[in-house]
Scaffold this motif. Structure first.
Motif, PDB file in Angstrom:
ATOM      1  N   GLY A 145      -2.378   4.391   1.640  1.00 52.81           N
ATOM      2  CA  GLY A 145      -3.759   3.925   1.546  1.00 52.81           C
ATOM      3  C   GLY A 145      -4.185   3.440   0.181  1.00 52.81           C
ATOM      4  O   GLY A 145      -5.290   2.914   0.035  1.00 52.81           O
ATOM      5  N   LYS A 146      -3.332   3.585  -0.834  1.00 52.09           N
ATOM      6  CA  LYS A 146      -3.672   3.140  -2.189  1.00 52.09           C
ATOM      7  C   LYS A 146      -3.035   1.781  -2.442  1.00 52.09           C
ATOM      8  O   LYS A 146      -1.849   1.574  -2.189  1.00 52.09           O
ATOM      9  CB  LYS A 146      -3.172   4.152  -3.228  1.00 52.09           C
ATOM     10  CG  LYS A 146      -3.531   3.771  -4.656  1.00 52.09           C
ATOM     11  CD  LYS A 146      -3.003   4.806  -5.641  1.00 52.09           C
ATOM     12  CE  LYS A 146      -3.344   4.418  -7.077  1.00 52.09           C
ATOM     13  NZ  LYS A 146      -2.836   5.398  -8.064  1.00 52.09           N
TER      14      LYS A 146
ATOM     15  N   LEU B 252       0.842  -1.187   0.000  1.00 52.27           N
ATOM     16  CA  LEU B 252       0.000   0.000   0.000  1.00 52.27           C
ATOM     17  C   LEU B 252       0.879   1.239   0.000  1.00 52.27           C
ATOM     18  O   LEU B 252       1.922   1.279   0.665  1.00 52.27           O
ATOM     19  CB  LEU B 252      -0.903   0.027   1.240  1.00 52.27           C
ATOM     20  CG  LEU B 252      -1.926  -1.114   1.401  1.00 52.27           C
ATOM     21  CD1 LEU B 252      -2.606  -1.013   2.746  1.00 52.27           C
ATOM     22  CD2 LEU B 252      -2.952  -1.066   0.289  1.00 52.27           C
TER      23      LEU B 252
END
Length: 286
Positions: free
Chosen positions: A67-68, A64
């Protein structure tokens, strides 16, 4: 809905030597030149070292970036990626789960104790990591729910004496029940990217409060079935005996003597104990 994305980061072994050279160079230059600014090279090496990713066999790393979702590394080995990546380990090994013994009602309303043994593994790391809160707890909860539903769909056993004849029962139809359980679990666990390798009933029994009564009932049913077979066989044997006596003309029997013979043979053949012979010193009628 996003799906799993397989990636392969940079070679970790090459990056290991680069980081090692930077770290040693920074310390060496700092000592030789007595300039503390060179220590930043060692600090940079330490930051780069945070990007190493070690993937063990039958394991994976979900990456990640703030958060992506970046991707999943499944091929085992040493890799290097952005040090700012957050890494989450998800095992791809097959796992066993032996559920607790649950008290549920079967199709006929009888309380039974039942548990299941489940063999499962993660196939879609994205779903396991992000579509459910905790995929291991999700497996436990959904397995219990599937077992409760399965037990309510089938009776524990056949009860032909009450007209509740079922083709599939929990006790005798092991393969059919296991297939139904696997199908139910596959539908429930697909949301978490989990594959069901095997599911079967691990424990099955009547609940304690009715176990004694149901045992007596099973024994009574078995006794009745055995008696039915005995009587059916005895009638066939008596019929054969009368037919053979008549065919070979060994003795002529009137209706009264036939009735007496039939009665005696049925008593001997259907009795629980061996018959004791009685010697008749008179005639058949006295």
């Amino acid at each position: 809905m996003k799906s799993e994305k397989i990636i392969k980061p940079a070679n970790g072994y090459l990056m290991f030597f680069i980081v090692l050279i930077l770290f040693i160079s920074g310390i060496t230059l700092t000592i030789k030149t007595e300039n503390p600014a060179y220590i930043l090279i060692s600090v940079l090496a330490f930051i780069l070292a945070l990007g190493f990713i070690l993937v063990n066999p039958n394991s994976s790393k979900v990456l990640l970036f703030f958060g992506k979702y970046v991707g999943t590394v499944k091929q085992n080995g040493l890799y290097w990626a952005n040090p700012l990546y957050k890494k989450k380990t998800i095992s791809l090994r097959a796992s066993n789960f032996d559920s607790e013994r649950l008290k549920v009602n079967d199709k006929l309303g009888n309380p039974v104790m039942i548990s299941t043994i489940l063999v499962w593994r993660v196939t879609e790391t994205y779903k396991a990591a992000f579509d459910v809160d905790n995929y291991e707890n999700f497996v436990r909860v959904q397995t219990d729910a599937a077992v409760r539903k399965l037990a309510s769909m089938y009776p524990y056993d056949n009860f032909a004496d009450e007209g509740h004849e079922e083709d599939i029962t929990l006790r005798s139809s092991v393969n059919e029940v296991s297939e139904a359980l696997e199908k139910e679990l596959e539908e429930r666990l697909a949301i978490a990217g989990i594959e069901v390798l095997e599911a079967r009933i691990g424990y099955l029994a009547y609940a304690q409060e009715i176990a004694s009564a149901m045992l007596k009932r099973q024994q009574a049913t078995a006794i009745v079935a055995a008696r039915h077979k005995i009587v059916q066989g005895a009638v066939d044997m008596v019929d054969m005996a009368l037919e053979e006596l008549s065919k070979k003309e060994i003795v002529e029997l009137d209706e009264e003597r036939k009735a007496a013979m039939v009665s005696n043979l049925l008593v001997i053949l259907c009795g629980d104990k061996e018959a004791s012979p009685v010697v008749n010193a008179g005639t058949l009628n006295h």
